[in-house]
Design a protein around this motif. Structure first.
Motif, PDB file in Angstrom:
ATOM      1  N   ILE A 143      46.669   3.628  18.417  1.00 34.78           N
ATOM      2  CA  ILE A 143      47.624   2.751  19.097  1.00 34.78           C
ATOM      3  C   ILE A 143      47.322   2.721  20.585  1.00 34.78           C
ATOM      4  O   ILE A 143      47.282   1.645  21.213  1.00 34.78           O
ATOM      5  CB  ILE A 143      49.069   3.221  18.841  1.00 34.78           C
ATOM      6  N   GLU A 158      45.970  -0.563  22.685  1.00 38.16           N
ATOM      7  CA  GLU A 158      46.700  -1.096  23.841  1.00 38.16           C
ATOM      8  C   GLU A 158      45.774  -1.290  25.038  1.00 38.16           C
ATOM      9  O   GLU A 158      45.805  -2.334  25.701  1.00 38.16           O
ATOM     10  CB  GLU A 158      47.848  -0.149  24.207  1.00 38.16           C
ATOM     11  N   TYR A 193      45.514  -1.285  13.688  1.00 38.41           N
ATOM     12  CA  TYR A 193      46.322  -1.196  14.899  1.00 38.41           C
ATOM     13  C   TYR A 193      45.831  -2.164  15.980  1.00 38.41           C
ATOM     14  O   TYR A 193      46.622  -2.652  16.788  1.00 38.41           O
ATOM     15  CB  TYR A 193      46.335   0.239  15.418  1.00 38.41           C
ATOM     16  N   GLU A 208      44.528  -5.179  15.335  1.00 34.41           N
ATOM     17  CA  GLU A 208      45.065  -6.483  14.929  1.00 34.41           C
ATOM     18  C   GLU A 208      46.550  -6.603  15.275  1.00 34.41           C
ATOM     19  O   GLU A 208      47.009  -7.650  15.746  1.00 34.41           O
ATOM     20  CB  GLU A 208      44.864  -6.686  13.429  1.00 34.41           C
ATOM     21  N   LYS A 209      47.297  -5.521  15.032  1.00 34.24           N
ATOM     22  CA  LYS A 209      48.731  -5.534  15.340  1.00 34.24           C
ATOM     23  C   LYS A 209      48.961  -5.706  16.836  1.00 34.24           C
ATOM     24  O   LYS A 209      49.850  -6.457  17.272  1.00 34.24           O
ATOM     25  CB  LYS A 209      49.388  -4.248  14.846  1.00 34.24           C
ATOM     26  N   GLN A 210      48.153  -5.024  17.640  1.00 33.88           N
ATOM     27  CA  GLN A 210      48.303  -5.110  19.089  1.00 33.88           C
ATOM     28  C   GLN A 210      47.970  -6.519  19.592  1.00 33.88           C
ATOM     29  O   GLN A 210      48.648  -7.042  20.482  1.00 33.88           O
ATOM     30  CB  GLN A 210      47.402  -4.070  19.757  1.00 33.88           C
ATOM     31  N   MET A 219      48.355  -9.260  17.908  1.00 28.55           N
ATOM     32  CA  MET A 219      49.466 -10.117  17.513  1.00 28.55           C
ATOM     33  C   MET A 219      50.678  -9.890  18.417  1.00 28.55           C
ATOM     34  O   MET A 219      51.313 -10.838  18.881  1.00 28.55           O
ATOM     35  CB  MET A 219      49.842  -9.837  16.059  1.00 28.55           C
ATOM     36  N   ASP A 220      50.981  -8.605  18.688  1.00 32.23           N
ATOM     37  CA  ASP A 220      52.153  -8.288  19.515  1.00 32.23           C
ATOM     38  C   ASP A 220      51.995  -8.779  20.950  1.00 32.23           C
ATOM     39  O   ASP A 220      52.983  -9.137  21.600  1.00 32.23           O
ATOM     40  CB  ASP A 220      52.394  -6.775  19.516  1.00 32.23           C
ATOM     41  N   LYS A 221      50.774  -8.788  21.459  1.00 31.52           N
ATOM     42  CA  LYS A 221      50.524  -9.165  22.854  1.00 31.52           C
ATOM     43  C   LYS A 221      50.151 -10.642  23.012  1.00 31.52           C
ATOM     44  O   LYS A 221      49.753 -11.069  24.089  1.00 31.52           O
ATOM     45  CB  LYS A 221      49.408  -8.298  23.438  1.00 31.52           C
ATOM     46  N   GLY A 222      50.268 -11.383  21.920  1.00 34.32           N
ATOM     47  CA  GLY A 222      49.978 -12.810  22.015  1.00 34.32           C
ATOM     48  C   GLY A 222      48.501 -13.134  22.112  1.00 34.32           C
ATOM     49  O   GLY A 222      48.131 -14.207  22.612  1.00 34.32           O
ATOM     50  N   LYS A 230      43.843 -14.624  17.012  1.00 35.59           N
ATOM     51  CA  LYS A 230      43.515 -14.012  15.740  1.00 35.59           C
ATOM     52  C   LYS A 230      42.012 -13.787  15.699  1.00 35.59           C
ATOM     53  O   LYS A 230      41.230 -14.718  15.874  1.00 35.59           O
ATOM     54  CB  LYS A 230      43.942 -14.908  14.581  1.00 35.59           C
TER      55      LYS A 230
END
Length: 396
Positions: A175, A179, A210, A212-214, A216-219, A222
């Motif tokens: 994570i 970030e 993680y 990919e999730k970051q 998505m979360d940070k705009g 893809k």
């Protein structure tokens, strides 16, 4: 007759009495000797056991778990840390020792080796320099035995999410790495198209999740995702996709020599877009200064100062030579020092190591080491860019 018979009875009696008394006395003396010899034996045995126990406790053993027998970088770094610690004049006669066990083999071997270190070697703590799947096996063992376990390479965040008090991690988790990487590529470099090449193993796939999730979360965009095998087996096709999609940044999620081989193949085939790599990219054997002869325009996550200046080599002679040769060695070296310091701070009291570990504040070759309430390392990650002119620049 009377005169002749009168004294015979008592004499006979006395003889019989004396014989009986002697027999009983001899039996009693025999029993007493047996008991005495048994007591003396147990006293002697107890003294030997106590002496052995004291001698064993004078040697503070730390267990090192590695992926396989080729994990020489971790071994060298752990032994260097032990070598330096044993020079300390304040150990009150105690000496540190490292016992290394390989987790290579059928599934479950890691648990068996961790158990052996705890119960046979009676280690004070476990240090892990291995992948995330094996780290979970070791974690199951320490959950039952309450022996401190410090991971020096596995970055799977779920290790700390098990909330086992005796678990700590010396390497920033996936994570934290995601970030830092997304912030650099999306918010600093403003990349609109991103490709990710991922190694086919547990750790790389976990890191991908993680990342990919970051994104998505940070705009972020893809990403285009490709495996190492697909990229190497169909290099031309992959390069065509990169160009057609106008990819602006390529992230390498993998460790070891295969990652560097992949980057070399892409560069030789004319791929000039910037490469980015997480900490595992620096986990290749014999990598003391990867910028020399490595791919240009490569930015990697990094902490501390081991990559640019390896003062340990000159300080410790033959023992230190090549000891901090890559990220695996750097994190193992710091992790071993953290355990040594925690044991010393506990007053060499096994029951107090957990408390002293949680208060760790150590300046190592990978930077400052402190832990949060879940055992995660507080991140001080930065990025190092390896430029074409063979120089490095750091971004805080």
């Amino acid at each position: 007759m009377e005169s002749s018979s009168t004294p015979q009875y008592p004499i006979k009696y006395r003889k019989a009495k004396v014989t009986k008394d002697n027999t009983e006395g001899n039996n009693i003396m025999g029993i007493n000797k047996t008991i005495l010899n048994t007591i003396l034996f147990y006293i002697f045995f107890a003294q030997m056991v106590c002496a052995q126990h004291t001698a064993a406790e004078d040697v503070v053993t730390i267990g090192l778990l590695v992926n396989d027998d080729t994990s020489q970088a971790a071994r060298n770094a752990a032994e260097l840390a032990i070598h330096i610690a044993n020079k300390d004049q304040g150990l009150n006669g105690k000496q540190f020792k490292v016992v290394t066990r390989s987790m290579e083999g059928p599934w479950g071997t890691g648990s068996k080796e961790a158990v052996n270190l705890v119960f046979k070697e009676k280690v004070w703590a476990l240090l892990g320099s291995h992948d995330g799947r094996n780290a979970h096996l070791a974690e199951q063992v320490i959950a039952k035995t309450r022996v401190v376990f410090l991971s020096a390479w596995a970055s799977d965040p779920t290790l700390s999410q098990a909330y086992i008090p005796w678990f700590y991690n010396c390497v920033p988790n996936d994570i934290q790495q995601a970030e830092a990487m997304v912030n650099e590529i999306v918010h600093v470099q403003k990349a609109n198209t991103i490709a990710i090449v991922v190694q086919e193993d547990y750790d790389a796939k976990t890191a991908l999740k993680y990342l990919e999730k970051q994104l998505m979360d940070k705009g972020g965009p893809k990403p285009l995702i490709q495996s190492f095998t697909q990229c190497l087996d169909h290099t031309g096709e992959f390069i065509g996709v990169l160009r057609n999609k106008a990819v602006e940044a390529l992230i390498i999620l993998g460790d070891g020599e295969e990652s560097w081989e992949l980057m070399g193949v892409l560069r030789k085939n004319g791929v000039k877009l910037p490469f980015y790599g997480t900490i595992p990219l620096l986990g290749v054997r014999g990598l003391s200064r990867p910028e020399r002869g490595g791919p240009s325009d490569l930015t990697v996550l990094y902490s501390g100062n081991w990559l640019k200046t390896n003062t340990l080599q000159s300080q410790h002679g033959a023992v230190g030579r090549d000891a901090i040769s890559n990220a695996v060695a750097a994190y193992t070296f710091d992790a071993m020092n953290v355990l040594i310091n925690a044991i010393k701070a506990s007053g060499f009291d096994r029951d107090k190591i957990y408390g002293t570990m949680s208060k760790t504040d150590f300046e190592g070759v990978t930077g400052n080491v402190q832990f949060d309430k879940n055992g995660n390392r507080r991140s001080d990650l930065k990025l190092v860019k390896i430029a074409k002119e063979d120089t490095t620049s750091q971004k805080q």
